[in-house]
Scaffold this active site. Structure first.
Site, PDB file in Angstrom:
ATOM      1  N   ASP A  12       0.863  -1.186   0.000  1.00  0.00           N
ATOM      2  CA  ASP A  12       0.000   0.000   0.000  1.00  0.00           C
ATOM      3  C   ASP A  12       0.894   1.229   0.000  1.00  0.00           C
ATOM      4  O   ASP A  12       2.096   1.137   0.250  1.00  0.00           O
ATOM      5  CB  ASP A  12      -0.895  -0.013   1.251  1.00  0.00           C
ATOM      6  CG  ASP A  12      -1.769   1.235   1.353  1.00  0.00           C
ATOM      7  OD1 ASP A  12      -2.437   1.559   0.355  1.00  0.00           O
ATOM      8  OD2 ASP A  12      -1.764   1.904   2.394  1.00  0.00           O
ATOM      9  N   SER A  13       0.273   2.386  -0.233  1.00  0.00           N
ATOM     10  CA  SER A  13       1.012   3.644  -0.176  1.00  0.00           C
ATOM     11  C   SER A  13       1.451   3.972   1.255  1.00  0.00           C
ATOM     12  O   SER A  13       2.263   4.864   1.452  1.00  0.00           O
ATOM     13  CB  SER A  13       0.132   4.769  -0.708  1.00  0.00           C
ATOM     14  OG  SER A  13      -1.080   4.813   0.015  1.00  0.00           O
ATOM     15  N   TYR A  44      -0.500   8.523  -2.438  1.00  0.00           N
ATOM     16  CA  TYR A  44      -0.502   8.240  -3.876  1.00  0.00           C
ATOM     17  C   TYR A  44      -1.700   8.921  -4.545  1.00  0.00           C
ATOM     18  O   TYR A  44      -1.685   9.193  -5.734  1.00  0.00           O
ATOM     19  CB  TYR A  44      -0.630   6.731  -4.125  1.00  0.00           C
ATOM     20  CG  TYR A  44       0.627   5.906  -3.903  1.00  0.00           C
ATOM     21  CD1 TYR A  44       1.782   6.449  -3.347  1.00  0.00           C
ATOM     22  CD2 TYR A  44       0.636   4.556  -4.268  1.00  0.00           C
ATOM     23  CE1 TYR A  44       2.914   5.665  -3.151  1.00  0.00           C
ATOM     24  CE2 TYR A  44       1.769   3.771  -4.087  1.00  0.00           C
ATOM     25  CZ  TYR A  44       2.903   4.322  -3.518  1.00  0.00           C
ATOM     26  OH  TYR A  44       4.016   3.548  -3.340  1.00  0.00           O
ATOM     27  N   GLY A  45      -2.734   9.162  -3.745  1.00  0.00           N
ATOM     28  CA  GLY A  45      -4.027   9.606  -4.286  1.00  0.00           C
ATOM     29  C   GLY A  45      -4.011  10.961  -4.973  1.00  0.00           C
ATOM     30  O   GLY A  45      -4.944  11.313  -5.693  1.00  0.00           O
ATOM     31  N   CYS A  75      -3.837  -1.030  -2.112  1.00  0.00           N
ATOM     32  CA  CYS A  75      -4.145   0.389  -2.288  1.00  0.00           C
ATOM     33  C   CYS A  75      -5.078   0.573  -3.494  1.00  0.00           C
ATOM     34  O   CYS A  75      -4.792   0.060  -4.585  1.00  0.00           O
ATOM     35  CB  CYS A  75      -2.821   1.103  -2.528  1.00  0.00           C
ATOM     36  SG  CYS A  75      -2.948   2.847  -2.884  1.00  0.00           S
ATOM     37  N   ASN A  76      -6.162   1.276  -3.297  1.00  0.00           N
ATOM     38  CA  ASN A  76      -7.099   1.513  -4.416  1.00  0.00           C
ATOM     39  C   ASN A  76      -6.445   2.315  -5.523  1.00  0.00           C
ATOM     40  O   ASN A  76      -6.633   2.026  -6.712  1.00  0.00           O
ATOM     41  CB  ASN A  76      -8.328   2.275  -3.919  1.00  0.00           C
ATOM     42  CG  ASN A  76      -9.284   1.393  -3.144  1.00  0.00           C
ATOM     43  OD1 ASN A  76     -10.280   0.932  -3.673  1.00  0.00           O
ATOM     44  ND2 ASN A  76      -8.974   1.132  -1.887  1.00  0.00           N
ATOM     45  N   THR A  77      -5.669   3.327  -5.152  1.00  0.00           N
ATOM     46  CA  THR A  77      -5.028   4.174  -6.161  1.00  0.00           C
ATOM     47  C   THR A  77      -4.025   3.350  -6.982  1.00  0.00           C
ATOM     48  O   THR A  77      -3.979   3.451  -8.216  1.00  0.00           O
ATOM     49  CB  THR A  77      -4.331   5.370  -5.483  1.00  0.00           C
ATOM     50  OG1 THR A  77      -5.282   6.051  -4.666  1.00  0.00           O
ATOM     51  CG2 THR A  77      -3.763   6.321  -6.505  1.00  0.00           C
ATOM     52  N   GLU A 154      -5.711   9.107   9.759  1.00  0.00           N
ATOM     53  CA  GLU A 154      -4.323   8.981  10.235  1.00  0.00           C
ATOM     54  C   GLU A 154      -4.096   9.773  11.520  1.00  0.00           C
ATOM     55  O   GLU A 154      -3.206   9.448  12.300  1.00  0.00           O
ATOM     56  CB  GLU A 154      -3.338   9.377   9.133  1.00  0.00           C
ATOM     57  CG  GLU A 154      -3.465   8.423   7.970  1.00  0.00           C
ATOM     58  CD  GLU A 154      -2.232   8.297   7.095  1.00  0.00           C
ATOM     59  OE1 GLU A 154      -1.230   8.972   7.377  1.00  0.00           O
ATOM     60  OE2 GLU A 154      -2.298   7.533   6.128  1.00  0.00           O
ATOM     61  N   CYS A 186     -11.287   3.410  -0.754  1.00  0.00           N
ATOM     62  CA  CYS A 186      -9.971   3.861  -0.296  1.00  0.00           C
ATOM     63  C   CYS A 186      -9.660   3.086   0.979  1.00  0.00           C
ATOM     64  O   CYS A 186     -10.563   2.842   1.792  1.00  0.00           O
ATOM     65  CB  CYS A 186     -10.025   5.364  -0.023  1.00  0.00           C
ATOM     66  SG  CYS A 186      -8.537   6.000   0.770  1.00  0.00           S
ATOM     67  N   THR A 187      -8.401   2.707   1.101  1.00  0.00           N
ATOM     68  CA  THR A 187      -7.997   1.841   2.223  1.00  0.00           C
ATOM     69  C   THR A 187      -8.441   2.343   3.590  1.00  0.00           C
ATOM     70  O   THR A 187      -8.734   1.547   4.479  1.00  0.00           O
ATOM     71  CB  THR A 187      -6.460   1.735   2.255  1.00  0.00           C
ATOM     72  OG1 THR A 187      -5.909   3.043   2.087  1.00  0.00           O
ATOM     73  CG2 THR A 187      -5.951   0.801   1.192  1.00  0.00           C
ATOM     74  N   HIS A 188      -8.465   3.659   3.772  1.00  0.00           N
ATOM     75  CA  HIS A 188      -8.734   4.215   5.100  1.00  0.00           C
ATOM     76  C   HIS A 188     -10.218   4.238   5.469  1.00  0.00           C
ATOM     77  O   HIS A 188     -10.564   4.320   6.641  1.00  0.00           O
ATOM     78  CB  HIS A 188      -8.224   5.657   5.170  1.00  0.00           C
ATOM     79  CG  HIS A 188      -6.735   5.792   5.113  1.00  0.00           C
ATOM     80  ND1 HIS A 188      -5.986   5.326   4.053  1.00  0.00           N
ATOM     81  CD2 HIS A 188      -5.857   6.342   5.983  1.00  0.00           C
ATOM     82  CE1 HIS A 188      -4.709   5.596   4.278  1.00  0.00           C
ATOM     83  NE2 HIS A 188      -4.609   6.209   5.439  1.00  0.00           N
TER      84      HIS A 188
HETATM   85  N1  DGL Z   1      -4.078   3.893   0.019  1.00  0.00           N
HETATM   86  C1  DGL Z   1      -4.692   4.947  -0.731  1.00  0.00           C
HETATM   87  C2  DGL Z   1      -5.897   4.387  -1.485  1.00  0.00           C
HETATM   88  O1  DGL Z   1      -6.487   3.412  -1.106  1.00  0.00           O
HETATM   89  C3  DGL Z   1      -5.084   6.122   0.144  1.00  0.00           C
HETATM   90  C4  DGL Z   1      -3.906   6.945   0.636  1.00  0.00           C
HETATM   91  C5  DGL Z   1      -3.140   7.600  -0.489  1.00  0.00           C
HETATM   92  O2  DGL Z   1      -3.629   8.566  -1.107  1.00  0.00           O
HETATM   93  O3  DGL Z   1      -2.041   7.127  -0.758  1.00  0.00           O
HETATM   94  O4  DGL Z   1      -6.263   4.933  -2.494  1.00  0.00           O
END
Ligand code: DGL
Length: 273
Positions: A12-13, A44-45, A75-77, A154, A186-188
């Protein structure tokens, strides 16, 4: 031949991918995991496809150096931007979080109106729209980027009036558009699921791609006959965590969301890969 005793690589990012890790731990507890969180280069987003793909390529090389049997882009991105390209470059199976989430959401909607919330990059890529419309072209999809949710999570503001207020503002247009299903893209976001659920109302089904991904991963490992059916031996270091920045914040966050006690993580220089 792929060794079924080899670990699963998850990346993940940053720290958000731990929401996917905890689902994998729950659903396939015999598996070993090597996790990499790119905490030095998060988020990453808000970055470009080229940059995210370059970062992910380095991480894939790092995970391959750990002889993983499969790679999960948690990570979705990363799944939106880099998965299609990177899976062609390696000879082990790779899965992301977007397809499993899209599939579950397409199956869940009753009125054919779906919402997706995610980073700016994921929404801009329209990747959820593509997958969902391949499954059912009749479904209408409304996307909304919610960039402030990541720092709120976070900062640990999971149950907080500030998060409630931001959620009400971000989600207002989705409430008005009569969706009955919402993808937490998104992961969060699964970590503020209760706030999102409260704001959207009970009639809206929330889809968690982290949960769906762990299910799909299990199915894929079973199909390829590389599902680990025996618990790893004691002392075999079942779960290993690596990050690209200092480890303290990562360890603190990990222990706040997971039952499994994360005692240590290692910092690596990912630019070397
Ligand atoms: N992990 C990213 C996602 O799921 C969220 C955090 C980021 O922007 O890196 O898209």
């Amino acid at each position: 031949m792929i060794d079924k005793n080899a670990p699963i690589g998850v990346f993940d990012s940053g720290i958000g991918g731990l929401t996917v890790v905890r689902e994998i731990m729950r659903q396939i507890p015999n598996e070993k995991i090597v996790y990499f969180g790119d905490t030095a280069r998060v988020p990453y987003g808000s970055k470009s496809r080229e940059t995210v793909t370059r970062f992910c390529r380095q991480i894939v090389r790092f995970l391959q150096a750990h002889e993983v049997k499969t790679i999960v882009a948690a990570c979705n991105t990363a799944s939106a931007y880099a998965l299609d390209e990177l899976e062609k470059e390696i000879d082990i199976p790779m899965i992301g979080v977007v397809k499993p989430g899209a599939k579950a959401a397409a199956a869940a909607t009753r009125n054919g109106r779906l919402g997706v919330i995610a980073t700016e990059a994921t929404i801009g890529s329209r990747i959820y729209n593509q997958y969902i419309q391949q499954l059912n072209p009749g479904i209408t999809i409304l996307g909304k980027a919610c960039p402030l949710f990541v720092p709120l999570v976070e900062e640990g503001l999971l149950q907080d009036p500030v998060t409630d207020e931001i959620a009400r503002r971000y989600l207002a247009e989705l409430i008005d558009s009569d969706i009955d299903t919402l993808i937490l893209g998104c992961t969060h976001y699964p970590l503020i699921r209760s706030t999102i659920g409260r704001v959207m109302g009970e009639h809206v089904t929330l889809v968690n791609p982290a949960y769906e991904t762990a299910m799909e991963l299990k199915e894929m490992l079973r199909e390829k006959e590389i599902l680990n059916t025996e618990a790893p031996q004691l002392g075999s270091n079942q779960y290993q965590f690596y990050v690209s920045d200092t480890t303290d914040k990562f360890i603190r966050f990990a222990n706040s969301i997971m039952k499994y006690g994360v005692l240590s993580a290692k910092q690596v220089n990912i630019e070397e890969y």
